[in-house]
Scaffold this motif. Structure first.
Motif, short mmCIF file in Angstrom:
data_model
loop_
_atom_site.label_atom_id
_atom_site.label_comp_id
_atom_site.label_asym_id
_atom_site.label_seq_id
_atom_site.Cartn_x
_atom_site.Cartn_y
_atom_site.Cartn_z
N THR A 172 43.39 45.10 31.93
CA THR A 172 44.75 44.74 31.52
C THR A 172 45.17 43.45 32.20
N GLN A 173 45.88 42.62 31.44
CA GLN A 173 46.34 41.34 31.97
C GLN A 173 47.84 41.19 31.75
N THR A 174 48.49 40.61 32.75
CA THR A 174 49.92 40.31 32.63
C THR A 174 50.21 38.93 33.24
N PRO A 175 51.21 38.21 32.73
CA PRO A 175 51.92 38.54 31.49
C PRO A 175 51.08 38.18 30.27
N SER A 176 51.53 38.55 29.10
CA SER A 176 50.78 38.18 27.89
C SER A 176 51.04 36.71 27.54
N HIS A 177 52.21 36.21 27.91
CA HIS A 177 52.54 34.82 27.66
C HIS A 177 53.37 34.28 28.83
N GLN A 178 52.99 33.12 29.32
CA GLN A 178 53.67 32.49 30.45
C GLN A 178 53.99 31.05 30.07
N VAL A 179 55.26 30.71 30.14
CA VAL A 179 55.67 29.33 29.89
C VAL A 179 56.18 28.74 31.20
N THR A 180 55.63 27.60 31.58
CA THR A 180 55.93 27.03 32.90
C THR A 180 56.07 25.52 32.80
N GLN A 181 56.93 24.98 33.62
CA GLN A 181 57.06 23.53 33.70
C GLN A 181 55.88 22.93 34.45
N MET A 182 55.46 21.76 34.01
CA MET A 182 54.38 21.04 34.67
C MET A 182 54.70 20.87 36.16
N GLY A 183 53.69 21.09 36.99
CA GLY A 183 53.88 20.95 38.43
C GLY A 183 54.22 22.25 39.13
N GLN A 184 54.60 23.26 38.36
CA GLN A 184 54.93 24.55 38.96
C GLN A 184 53.67 25.37 39.18
N GLU A 185 53.80 26.33 40.06
CA GLU A 185 52.71 27.26 40.34
C GLU A 185 52.78 28.45 39.39
N VAL A 186 51.63 28.93 38.95
CA VAL A 186 51.59 30.16 38.16
C VAL A 186 50.56 31.12 38.75
N ILE A 187 50.83 32.39 38.60
CA ILE A 187 49.87 33.43 38.99
C ILE A 187 49.65 34.33 37.79
N LEU A 188 48.38 34.40 37.39
CA LEU A 188 48.00 35.28 36.29
C LEU A 188 47.36 36.51 36.89
N ARG A 189 47.74 37.67 36.36
CA ARG A 189 47.30 38.92 36.98
C ARG A 189 46.38 39.71 36.07
N CYS A 190 45.47 40.41 36.69
CA CYS A 190 44.49 41.21 35.96
C CYS A 190 44.24 42.48 36.74
N VAL A 191 44.11 43.60 36.02
CA VAL A 191 43.65 44.84 36.63
C VAL A 191 42.33 45.18 35.97
N PRO A 192 41.21 44.95 36.66
CA PRO A 192 39.91 45.25 36.07
C PRO A 192 39.69 46.77 35.95
N ILE A 193 38.64 47.15 35.29
CA ILE A 193 38.27 48.56 35.21
C ILE A 193 37.89 49.05 36.60
N SER A 194 38.32 50.26 36.95
CA SER A 194 38.37 50.67 38.35
C SER A 194 37.02 50.71 39.06
N ASN A 195 35.95 51.06 38.41
CA ASN A 195 34.67 51.15 39.12
C ASN A 195 33.81 49.91 38.91
N HIS A 196 34.41 48.84 38.41
CA HIS A 196 33.66 47.60 38.23
C HIS A 196 33.64 46.80 39.52
N LEU A 197 32.57 46.00 39.66
CA LEU A 197 32.34 45.29 40.92
C LEU A 197 32.34 43.78 40.78
N TYR A 198 32.15 43.30 39.54
CA TYR A 198 32.05 41.86 39.30
C TYR A 198 33.22 41.44 38.41
N PHE A 199 33.87 40.35 38.80
CA PHE A 199 35.09 39.94 38.12
C PHE A 199 35.00 38.46 37.75
N TYR A 200 35.61 38.15 36.63
CA TYR A 200 35.49 36.80 36.09
C TYR A 200 36.82 36.34 35.51
#
Lengths: 113, 113
Positions: free
Chosen positions: B5-33
């Motif tokens: 699962t990923q949040t948010p689905s859409h992020q609008v940001t002004q140039m120069g600002q910081e953004v953080i995109l979030r992900c919850v991988p499948i719980s028993n997975h070990l490799y993330f991309y």
């Protein structure tokens, strides 16, 4: 640099027609994957082919891995409007052994009723 | 079936600002991309993460990018000072074993104004 080239890039056909999408490379891959992506969603795995010459069937979809493991094809029989979407081939890059995927540019399929 | 699962689905940001995109991988997975897909272009690898550290990063993943797995479930991508060319779909993926099929989230559409 390993590259995957897909053709055609766009395909618009009538319901009931057959079609083939190609994924070619000059590199050899240990396996190749086909994904389908719908608008607003992430790629969803359809199949993984592993052995040179392998043929896998998923209902009306037939996937083939080339004998030399450099190319693959996806054949759809009697296409339906529900098959509409972006089809991506992908393979694990040989460098780094981190599992990263390289993707073809995708084939956009539109099946008209 | 477990999913990424990923949040948010859409992020609008002004140039120069910081953004953080979030992900919850499948719980028993070990490799993330993280991958990104600029409109009309192919899906591109950004970074791979294993055992709490980056295992590989692409040329795109410069000093403005960072990843973190702060609490054992979330996997975040931070862009420190966004540029117009960072506008893209960003996909998180995870897998239990390297070279096994990766499961993708539905992506975050990042729009930089």
């Amino acid at each position: 640099t390993q590259l995957l080239e897909q053709s055609p890039q766009f395909l618009s056909i009538q319901e009931g027609e057959n079609l083939t999408v190609y994924c070619n490379s000059s590199s050899v891959f240990s396996s190749l994957q086909w994904y389908r992506q719908e608008p607003g969603e992430g790629p969803v795995l359809l199949v993984t082919v592993v052995t040179g010459g392998e043929v896998k069937k998923l209902k009306r979809l037939t996937f083939q891995f080339g004998d030399a493991r450099k190319d693959s094809s996806l054949h759809i029989t009697a296409a339906q409007p529900g098959d509409t979407g972006l089809y991506l081939c992908a393979a694990h890059s040989g460098s780094g052994n981190t599992g990263k995927l390289i993707f073809g540019q995708g084939t956009t399929l539109q099946v008209k009723p | 079936e477990p999913e990424v699962t990923q949040t948010p689905s859409h992020q609008v940001t002004q140039m120069g600002q910081e953004v953080i995109l979030r992900c919850v991988p499948i719980s028993n997975h070990l490799y993330f991309y993280w991958y990104r897909q600029i409109l009309g272009q192919k899906v591109e690898f950004l970074v791979s993460f294993y055992n709490n550290e980056i295992s590989e990063k692409s040329e795109i993943f410069d000093d403005q990018f960072s990843v973190e797995r702060p609490d054992g479930s979330n996997f975040t991508l931070k862009i420190r000072s966004t540029k117009l060319e960072d506008s893209a779909m960003y996909f998180c993926a995870s897998t239990r074993q390297i070279n096994q099929p990766q499961h993708f989230g539905d992506g975050t559409r990042l729009s930089i104004l």
